[in-house]
Enzyme design. Structure first.
Site, PDB file in Angstrom:
ATOM      1  N   SER A 157     -13.744 -15.849  38.652  1.00 15.82           N
ATOM      2  CA  SER A 157     -14.348 -14.574  38.248  1.00 15.82           C
ATOM      3  C   SER A 157     -15.549 -14.205  39.113  1.00 15.82           C
ATOM      4  O   SER A 157     -15.390 -13.850  40.268  1.00 15.82           O
ATOM      5  CB  SER A 157     -14.720 -14.667  36.762  1.00 15.82           C
ATOM      6  OG  SER A 157     -14.993 -13.420  36.225  1.00 15.82           O
ATOM      7  N   ASP A 195     -15.236 -11.308  53.206  1.00 19.21           N
ATOM      8  CA  ASP A 195     -14.762 -10.054  53.796  1.00 19.21           C
ATOM      9  C   ASP A 195     -15.729  -9.506  54.841  1.00 19.21           C
ATOM     10  O   ASP A 195     -15.309  -8.891  55.833  1.00 19.21           O
ATOM     11  CB  ASP A 195     -14.542  -9.003  52.702  1.00 19.21           C
ATOM     12  CG  ASP A 195     -13.189  -9.149  52.025  1.00 19.21           C
ATOM     13  OD1 ASP A 195     -12.478 -10.132  52.319  1.00 19.21           O
ATOM     14  OD2 ASP A 195     -12.838  -8.277  51.199  1.00 19.21           O
ATOM     15  N   LYS A 248      -9.002 -15.257  38.903  1.00 20.82           N
ATOM     16  CA  LYS A 248      -9.216 -14.302  37.801  1.00 20.82           C
ATOM     17  C   LYS A 248      -9.789 -13.014  38.383  1.00 20.82           C
ATOM     18  O   LYS A 248     -10.943 -12.958  38.789  1.00 20.82           O
ATOM     19  CB  LYS A 248     -10.165 -14.871  36.752  1.00 20.82           C
ATOM     20  CG  LYS A 248     -10.444 -13.902  35.599  1.00 20.82           C
ATOM     21  CD  LYS A 248     -11.375 -14.539  34.578  1.00 20.82           C
ATOM     22  CE  LYS A 248     -11.706 -13.551  33.459  1.00 20.82           C
ATOM     23  NZ  LYS A 248     -12.563 -12.432  33.914  1.00 20.82           N
TER      24      LYS A 248
END
Length: 448
Positions: A299, A310, A324
């Protein structure tokens, strides 16, 4: 990952009253759905009346209605839960980092309750409970069919109380019983150590003020480093089950320059859509950064790892994360109970959904010398009724493949005796990037 909106109230009668004027204003197909809903509510009221008046023993209406609510939510994803008042109070305490209990994160895998991860420095961790352990019974009561809220409630309680767990683990010939004493658990969400100019910061969960605790710990490590900037940092998110969304955003922001996307959310029909961006304030220096993850990283941990990956700000090491990719909101109901409701999916800055899949490390580093990669640990994809990865995301993304670690990695004085293989690799990697590694031959460490 949780959002906390303002409390709101909703009752059974209020639902019926709210629906009446809306029915006249909606199109015919919507009106038909409302009409069907009324019939189902009437059916529910009729069954409730039959049970109350005719069941062989007296029944409690509140218990019946709570059971009906739990049964309704049990048809949805595993993160949507109804919490009776006592469980809801404990959940709110959890986000402050203090509670009485054992310190175990659990989830439902098929019909079984399994351990996602023991929380560091808690009775569960000290007793040797491991991720993937199957929880067969609590105090002699079978967990077969037991909902998560009740299981957590049975393990919580005043410090000093004894809880008997019946566990099964790969390699056990038969279930084993383990008696553990509850403790007053105050989770220090951030702890750190200095390894000859390189910081190791362990973040255990995302609760109130976690990002502030991170900043204080990094400043403490700089002070231990003679006031000099750190040569690199290992941000350790292993076995971090997540927590508050705003703290995940704040932590990502701390390592990113301004005006970069961190995470976006999208709910049904475009509702609950948002995008969080970094701000150009209190940003850490651009020192080398490694993020350690494993199957227990879920999460909010995956949001941080995904954002830093990224944007190329950090190298991700370890094993595949939990997977998740959904957001829950907490709703306080009028009787003190609570509803944790899944309202959106979230996406990394490049639009990746990690639901079911998790974050793939840049460098796959086994958890121990035997080469164990945590493939047996429970993940989102193993949970009953979990969301499937969105088809558009699943088919448009090329599966990431971990790279091979640099061949010149080697131990140095500080890491030679470390028993944690993943931390050792991360520190050796950063040491190879740090300026003047030859000057560190003697090495030094400063405590946790």
């Amino acid at each position: 990952m949780i959002r906390f909106p303002k409390p709101w109230r909703m009752g059974f009668a209020a639902l019926l009253l709210w629906g009446a004027p809306a029915l006249a204003q909606k199109p015919a197909d919507s009106a038909g759905r409302e009409e069907s809903a009324y019939r189902q509510l009437e059916l529910f009221a009729r069954v409730l009346s039959y049970v109350e008046n005719n069941y062989v023993e007296p029944v409690d209406r509140k218990t019946l209605i709570q059971g009906a609510i739990q049964g309704m939510l049990d048809t949805l994803d595993p993160h949507t839960l109804y919490m009776p008042p006592e469980v809801f109070r404990e959940m709110k305490i959890d986000t402050s980092g203090e509670f009485g209990g054992l310190g175990i994160e659990i989830a439902r895998k098929g019909d079984r309750l399994v351990v996602v991860a023991p929380i560091d420095d808690t009775p569960a961790a000290r007793a040797g409970i491991k991720a993937g352990d199957e929880l067969l019974a609590i105090d002699g009561e079978s967990t077969q069919g037991m909902d998560l809220g009740r299981a957590l409630q049975k393990m919580r309680g005043p410090a000093g109380g004894r809880v008997l767990l019946t566990l099964m683990r790969a390699g056990f010939n038969a279930p084993r019983e383990l008696a553990i004493l509850r403790d007053h658990i105050r989770i220090v969400s951030v702890e750190g150590a200095l390894y000859d100019g390189i910081g190791h910061v362990k973040v255990k969960n995302f609760q109130d003020r976690t990002d502030l605790s991170l900043k204080k710990e990094l400043d403490r490590l700089r002070a231990l480093n003679g006031g000099r900037e750190l040569d690199g940092v290992v941000l350790d998110l292993r076995n971090n089950p997540g927590g508050l969304l705003d703290q995940a955003v704040a932590m990502s922001d701390r390592f990113l320059p301004g005006n970069l996307p961190i995470v976006s959310t999208r709910g049904r029909d475009g509702r609950n859509a948002s995008e969080e961006k970094s701000r150009d304030r209190d940003t850490e220096k651009d020192y080398p950064l490694v993020v350690l993850v494993n199957a227990g990283s879920a999460s909010a941990s995956e949001i941080v790892a995904g954002a830093l990956q990224d944007h190329g700000r950090a190298v991700i090491m370890g094993t595949q994360t939990f997977g998740k990719g959904s957001v829950q909101t907490i709703i306080e109901l009028e009787d003190g109970s609570g509803l944790k409701l899944t309202i959106a999916r979230y996406y990394t800055p490049k639009g990746r959904s990690i639901q079911e899949k998790g974050i793939t490390p840049d460098f796959l580093v086994p958890e121990d010398s035997s080469g164990k990669t945590g493939t047996d640990a429970p993940r989102e994809k193993d949970l009953r009724r979990h969301f499937k990865a969105e088809p558009s995301q699943a088919t448009s993304e090329v599966a990431a493949q971990p790279r091979t670690l640099p061949a010149n990695l080697k131990d140095w004085a500080v890491t030679a005796k470390l028993a944690d293989p993943q931390l050792k690799v991360a520190l050796n990697y950063l040491h190879g990037l740090a300026p003047g590694p030859a000057s560190r031959a003697s090495g030094s460490t400063a405590g946790r």
